[in-house]
Design a protein around this motif. Structure first.
Motif, PDB file in Angstrom:
ATOM      1  N   ASP A 123      -5.957   3.438  -3.930  1.00  0.00           N
ATOM      2  CA  ASP A 123      -6.530   3.866  -2.674  1.00  0.00           C
ATOM      3  C   ASP A 123      -8.264   3.860  -3.082  1.00  0.00           C
ATOM      4  OD1 ASP A 123      -7.732   5.442  -0.766  1.00  0.00           O
ATOM      5  OD2 ASP A 123      -6.140   6.810  -0.749  1.00  0.00           O
ATOM      6  N   GLU A 124      -8.691   2.851  -2.434  1.00  0.00           N
ATOM      7  CA  GLU A 124     -10.072   2.297  -2.634  1.00  0.00           C
ATOM      8  C   GLU A 124     -11.162   3.389  -2.290  1.00  0.00           C
ATOM      9  OE1 GLU A 124     -11.617  -0.829  -0.430  1.00  0.00           O
ATOM     10  OE2 GLU A 124      -9.549  -0.692   0.555  1.00  0.00           O
ATOM     11  N   PHE A 125     -10.419   4.478  -1.441  1.00  0.00           N
ATOM     12  CA  PHE A 125     -11.206   5.565  -0.714  1.00  0.00           C
ATOM     13  C   PHE A 125     -11.471   6.853  -1.323  1.00  0.00           C
ATOM     14  CE2 PHE A 125     -10.031   2.737   2.988  1.00  0.00           C
ATOM     15  CZ  PHE A 125     -11.169   1.853   3.142  1.00  0.00           C
ATOM     16  N   ALA A 126     -10.213   6.953  -2.084  1.00  0.00           N
ATOM     17  CA  ALA A 126     -10.033   8.399  -2.611  1.00  0.00           C
ATOM     18  C   ALA A 126     -10.881   8.861  -3.834  1.00  0.00           C
ATOM     19  CB  ALA A 126      -8.489   8.498  -2.909  1.00  0.00           C
ATOM     20  N   THR A 127     -11.137   7.840  -4.743  1.00  0.00           N
ATOM     21  CA  THR A 127     -11.919   8.199  -5.992  1.00  0.00           C
ATOM     22  C   THR A 127     -12.180   6.875  -6.315  1.00  0.00           C
ATOM     23  OG1 THR A 127     -10.017   7.979  -7.664  1.00  0.00           O
ATOM     24  CG2 THR A 127     -10.577  10.178  -6.585  1.00  0.00           C
ATOM     25  N   PRO A 128     -13.419   6.660  -7.327  1.00  0.00           N
ATOM     26  CA  PRO A 128     -13.638   5.580  -8.084  1.00  0.00           C
ATOM     27  C   PRO A 128     -12.650   5.002  -8.927  1.00  0.00           C
ATOM     28  CG  PRO A 128     -15.409   7.374  -8.608  1.00  0.00           C
ATOM     29  CD  PRO A 128     -13.991   8.000  -7.780  1.00  0.00           C
ATOM     30  N   MET A 129     -11.550   5.617  -9.351  1.00  0.00           N
ATOM     31  CA  MET A 129     -10.341   5.146 -10.187  1.00  0.00           C
ATOM     32  C   MET A 129      -9.259   4.694  -9.037  1.00  0.00           C
ATOM     33  SD  MET A 129     -11.836   8.017 -11.387  1.00  0.00           S
ATOM     34  CE  MET A 129     -10.690   9.616 -10.947  1.00  0.00           C
ATOM     35  N   GLY A 130      -9.485   4.898  -7.699  1.00  0.00           N
ATOM     36  CA  GLY A 130      -8.459   4.399  -6.913  1.00  0.00           C
ATOM     37  C   GLY A 130      -7.220   5.501  -6.922  1.00  0.00           C
ATOM     38  N   THR A 131      -7.296   6.686  -7.403  1.00  0.00           N
ATOM     39  CA  THR A 131      -6.215   7.599  -7.346  1.00  0.00           C
ATOM     40  C   THR A 131      -6.379   8.659  -6.353  1.00  0.00           C
ATOM     41  OG1 THR A 131      -7.587   8.952  -8.884  1.00  0.00           O
ATOM     42  CG2 THR A 131      -6.306   7.342  -9.977  1.00  0.00           C
ATOM     43  N   ARG A 132      -5.363   9.162  -6.087  1.00  0.00           N
ATOM     44  CA  ARG A 132      -5.203  10.553  -5.506  1.00  0.00           C
ATOM     45  C   ARG A 132      -4.442  11.625  -6.162  1.00  0.00           C
ATOM     46  NH1 ARG A 132      -3.654   7.482  -0.746  1.00  0.00           N
ATOM     47  NH2 ARG A 132      -1.247   8.188  -1.126  1.00  0.00           N
ATOM     48  N   GLY A 133      -4.627  12.884  -5.776  1.00  0.00           N
ATOM     49  CA  GLY A 133      -4.252  14.097  -6.578  1.00  0.00           C
ATOM     50  C   GLY A 133      -2.426  13.480  -6.516  1.00  0.00           C
ATOM     51  N   ALA A 134      -2.108  14.179  -7.791  1.00  0.00           N
ATOM     52  CA  ALA A 134      -0.564  13.874  -8.049  1.00  0.00           C
ATOM     53  C   ALA A 134       0.009  15.410  -8.722  1.00  0.00           C
ATOM     54  CB  ALA A 134      -0.517  12.930  -9.044  1.00  0.00           C
ATOM     55  N   GLY A 135      -0.511  16.284  -8.967  1.00  0.00           N
ATOM     56  CA  GLY A 135      -0.073  17.248  -9.722  1.00  0.00           C
ATOM     57  C   GLY A 135       0.876  18.127  -9.008  1.00  0.00           C
ATOM     58  N   GLU A 136       0.671  18.264  -7.871  1.00  0.00           N
ATOM     59  CA  GLU A 136       1.589  19.442  -7.056  1.00  0.00           C
ATOM     60  C   GLU A 136       2.689  18.701  -5.915  1.00  0.00           C
ATOM     61  OE1 GLU A 136      -1.124  23.012  -6.705  1.00  0.00           O
ATOM     62  OE2 GLU A 136      -2.105  21.280  -6.975  1.00  0.00           O
ATOM     63  N   ILE A 137       2.493  17.686  -5.711  1.00  0.00           N
ATOM     64  CA  ILE A 137       3.333  16.984  -4.708  1.00  0.00           C
ATOM     65  C   ILE A 137       4.550  16.784  -4.908  1.00  0.00           C
ATOM     66  CG2 ILE A 137       3.143  14.689  -5.373  1.00  0.00           C
ATOM     67  CD1 ILE A 137       3.043  13.954  -2.244  1.00  0.00           C
ATOM     68  N   GLY A 138       5.329  16.901  -6.439  1.00  0.00           N
ATOM     69  CA  GLY A 138       6.536  16.965  -6.459  1.00  0.00           C
ATOM     70  C   GLY A 138       7.378  18.104  -6.071  1.00  0.00           C
ATOM     71  N   ASN A 139       6.471  19.150  -5.947  1.00  0.00           N
ATOM     72  CA  ASN A 139       7.133  20.633  -5.502  1.00  0.00           C
ATOM     73  C   ASN A 139       6.889  20.829  -4.013  1.00  0.00           C
ATOM     74  OD1 ASN A 139       7.971  23.288  -5.900  1.00  0.00           O
ATOM     75  ND2 ASN A 139       5.839  24.145  -5.901  1.00  0.00           N
ATOM     76  N   VAL A 140       6.317  19.871  -3.329  1.00  0.00           N
ATOM     77  CA  VAL A 140       6.121  20.013  -1.830  1.00  0.00           C
ATOM     78  C   VAL A 140       7.389  19.257  -1.211  1.00  0.00           C
ATOM     79  CG1 VAL A 140       4.768  19.644   0.257  1.00  0.00           C
ATOM     80  CG2 VAL A 140       3.665  20.011  -2.157  1.00  0.00           C
ATOM     81  N   GLY A 141       8.177  19.956  -0.495  1.00  0.00           N
ATOM     82  CA  GLY A 141       9.254  19.361   0.397  1.00  0.00           C
ATOM     83  C   GLY A 141      10.637  19.271  -0.616  1.00  0.00           C
ATOM     84  N   SER A 142      10.461  19.464  -1.759  1.00  0.00           N
ATOM     85  CA  SER A 142      11.803  19.345  -2.658  1.00  0.00           C
ATOM     86  C   SER A 142      12.815  20.133  -2.342  1.00  0.00           C
ATOM     87  CB  SER A 142      11.529  19.206  -4.171  1.00  0.00           C
ATOM     88  OG  SER A 142      10.565  19.897  -4.526  1.00  0.00           O
TER      89      SER A 142
END
Ligand code: MOS
Length: 693
Positions: free
Chosen positions: A647-666
């Motif tokens: 994701d070239e827009f999200a951060t200089p690393m190309g990353t977005r947040g990953a810590g909590e999404i596993g718990n959303v919707g499961s």
């Protein structure tokens, strides 16, 4: 060559498995340590009229008993959560009203049981209900969001859908849940008699946040508090801010300058004053045309709050961006009770809100006679429905399709309760996941050349067990264009440059952006062959792309559920998550985040529940025997994969947040699978066997 993306074992692993990694309670300080145990209220509302401490004080090893009458004074008492031993008010059962300092933990704990307390008891109310007479609309909800949103008109769409389409109008509830990381909240702290300087070894997700929050409470400058947290044994949100225990230890340290005061919150106390996920109710209203195209989305949420401090789960916020519909409405209500202050618990807002919304989508799919994946595909918005901005990247549909392939979704029973395997009724469920990409502003990093191609990288970040030591080392290596072995990372200390919280899945995004900013400035100034001692500090600037684009992490959960046809016993033999989070920094540790979050969702669906006794006001399931979490036998095959992307827009690393999404919707995917297996539609968590019989 890139260090980011390389599957890397934890750099702190050897220290942890050999027992040399020091946690908050294990640090040593000047002299023999002093142990603290709080005196806590046995009533839920009223005031303390007297405390007789004489017997407690006469016990062997007891050094002091502090009460509202003799404890050191706090400078700022505007935030009630931190007003400890300053007045006689009791606002919830289990509130700290005093503390014992002793030479051993046992002596402190025994002595506090001997403090005789008299109360003026007032009637309390801990009974959560949406028609509570004190329900109000808050001015803001957790995360700083507006409490309400409205686009178009709900009424006409709902009316039309009654005759020309489909309507879902249901309420869903989630219980109180309590954060229970393996390491409880714990602090060791000492007050330098020549200071004033308070040094705290704190089990926290935000060392600098502890300093900035406690400094005014204690009447200190931020330079007069140092928080050190090299290793933290999990947090799940409750360690995102200081709580009563930090103030207790600070009071103890002020009373006995020069001594190291230690307090590890007991497992039972983890269910009292360090925060928790409040009860929620979500009323979801969906209207669609005959083909399942949404015409209206309504999400109205009620959240248990506290008279100590307002905290409102932003449960309806995720429904603002998840699916397209011309008419949308969300709002929040707070139900203030005589209970401790709720706080963050993994994916606050998103987790309970998405449970409700994603079960409702499953109900709509059934009403429309559509595959639940197809319903979601049909309502995938091209731009963010809330802001109108284009997505930095939205590949929810790819997650759903990839997951369907891998999971064998085509094998799903088309009709609920139609597949048996012996005694077991078998079903499949799906749910979408989304978690906003957040970058907190203000983190700074220092880069120093140490000669011989080595670099020291300093940032006051913290590793709460998620793999920050390793991930930030990989980030720094790429930022400087050197191998990871060339980096010496320093984190976990407020003597290091300012850093924001390990929370909101924003840690690596925020700290990594600071490291990139510092490394960019460093390389511009010194080139790639810097002299030893060359040093630069920089803060991450705000990312203008996040004004232009809406960035959210996405995912899709797939669950197989089996329900015993005679006993209602529920088993989840398989869970698969497919995630879209931009670039992955460390595949090895991000997979752990995902499967950990999915296990959290399994636990939310089937196990966790803090039962509050309305007569006395406390949580009765205040231990890990009565507060159920999954064991290995409950979590047999949980797997997570992700899309290969940047994701070239999200951060200089190309990353977005990953810590909590596993718990959303499961949790929703589990409940939807149970429906597919049994035909029973459960809307209240946790789901127990008796609901299916
Ligand atoms: Mo997470 S609950 O924001 O630490």
């Amino acid at each position: 060559m890139s260090a980011i993306g390389t599957s890397t074992p934890r750099l702190d692993g050897p220290a942890k498995v050999t027992g040399t990694a020091q946690y908050a309670f294990e640090h040593t300080g000047p002299g023999e340590p002093v142990f603290l145990h709080p005196v806590t209220s046995t009533i839920a509302r009223g005031s303390v009229t007297s405390m007789d401490t004489s017997e407690a004080e006469s016990q062997p090893g007891v050094l002091a008993v502090l009460t509202p009458w003799n404890a050191p004074r706090l400078a700022d008492t505007s935030e009630r959560e931190y007003v400890i031993c300053q007045d006689t008010d009791v606002l919830y059962r289990g509130q700290p009203i005093g503390l014992v300092l002793a030479e051993t933990a046992e002596a402190a704990r025994w002595a506090q049981s001997l403090v005789r307390v008299e109360y003026d008891q007032q009637p309390h109310d801990v009974g959560f209900r949406t028609d509570h007479p004190d329900v109000y609309e808050p001015e803001v909800v957790n995360g700083g969001y507006e409490p309400a949103s409205s686009t178009g008109e709900m009424g006409p769409s709902l009316a039309r859908a009654q005759t020309h389409g489909h309507v879902v109008d249901q309420s869903y509830s989630t219980p109180e849940e309590h954060n229970n990381p393996m390491e409880p909240h714990a602090v060791s702290a000492h007050w330098d008699p020549d200071g004033p300087l308070l040094t705290m070894y704190d089990s926290t997700q935000s060392p600098h946040g502890v300093v900035s929050t406690l400094a005014p409470v204690l009447g200190l400058e931020t330079e007069q508090i140092r928080v050190i947290a090299p290793h933290v044994g999990g947090g799940f949100g409750s360690k995102g801010a200081p709580h009563a225990h930090d103030v207790l230890v600070a009071l103890g340290a002020m009373h006995l300058p020069g001594r190291l005061i230690k307090y590890a919150v007991t497992r039972q106390q983890m269910f009292v004053f360090v925060g928790y996920r409040p009860r929620t109710v979500s009323r979801i209203r969906l209207a669609s045309d005959a083909d399942g195209r949404l015409t209206a989305i309504g999400h109205e949420a009620w959240s248990q709050s506290s008279r100590v401090k307002e905290f409102v789960e932003q449960a309806a916020v995720p429904s603002r961006s998840m699916y397209a519909a011309p008419n949308r409405r969300t709002f929040h209500h707070a139900v203030p009770l005589d209970v401790p202050a709720p706080y963050w618990m993994r994916a606050p807002g998103e987790a309970p809100g998405a449970f409700a919304a994603e079960v409702a989508m499953d109900e709509l799919a059934e009403a429309c006679g559509l595959d639940p994946i197809e319903l979601r595909v049909r309502n995938d918005p091209e731009t963010d429905p809330e802001s109108g901005r284009p997505w930095s990247s939205r590949r929810l549909v790819d997650c759903l399709r990839e997951g369907a392939d891998r999971f064998g979704w085509s094998e799903r029973p088309a009709t609920p309760a139609s597949r048996r395997d012996g005694r077991w009724m078998v079903g499949y469920g799906v749910a979408s996941a989304a978690y906003p990409h957040m970058v907190q502003s203000g983190s700074q990093a220092t880069i120093r050349a140490e000669g011989g191609g080595r670099y020291r990288v300093q940032v006051g970040a913290v590793d709460i067990g998620t793999g920050t030591w390793t991930a930030l080392t990989l980030v720094a290596a790429d930022a400087l264009g050197v191998p990871a072995e060339a980096i010496t990372l320093e984190i976990g200390d407020t003597a290091l440059p300012y850093a924001t919280v390990a929370g909101g899945s924003s840690g690596i995004s925020s700290w990594g952006s600071a490291i990139f900013a510092a490394a960019g400035r460093f390389r511009t100034r010194y080139g790639d062959d810097p002299p030893a001692g060359a040093e630069t500090t920089a803060a991450a600037g705000d990312n203008p792309e996040l004004e232009r684009y809406r960035a959210i992490s996405f995912g899709a959960h797939f669950v197989e559920a089996r329900v015993d046809a005679d006993t209602g016993e529920i088993r989840v033999p398989r869970m698969l998550g497919v995630f879209s989070i931009g670039r992955v920094v460390n595949p090895r540790t991000v997979r752990s985040q995902f499967i950990g979050g999915m296990t959290f969702g399994l636990s939310m669906a089937l196990h966790e529940q803090s039962v509050r006794d309305t007569r006395f006001g406390h949580v009765v399931t205040q231990n890990l025997a009565d507060y159920h979490v999954p064991t290995h036998a409950d979590a047999t095959d949980i797997d997570a994969v992700w899309l290969d992307e940047v994701d070239e827009f999200a951060t200089p690393m190309g990353t977005r947040g990953a810590g909590e999404i596993g718990n959303v919707g499961s949790a929703a995917a589990v409940v939807n699978a149970i429906h597919n297996a049994t035909g029973a539609r459960i809307r209240d968590l946790p789901v127990h066997a008796d609901a299916l019989l």
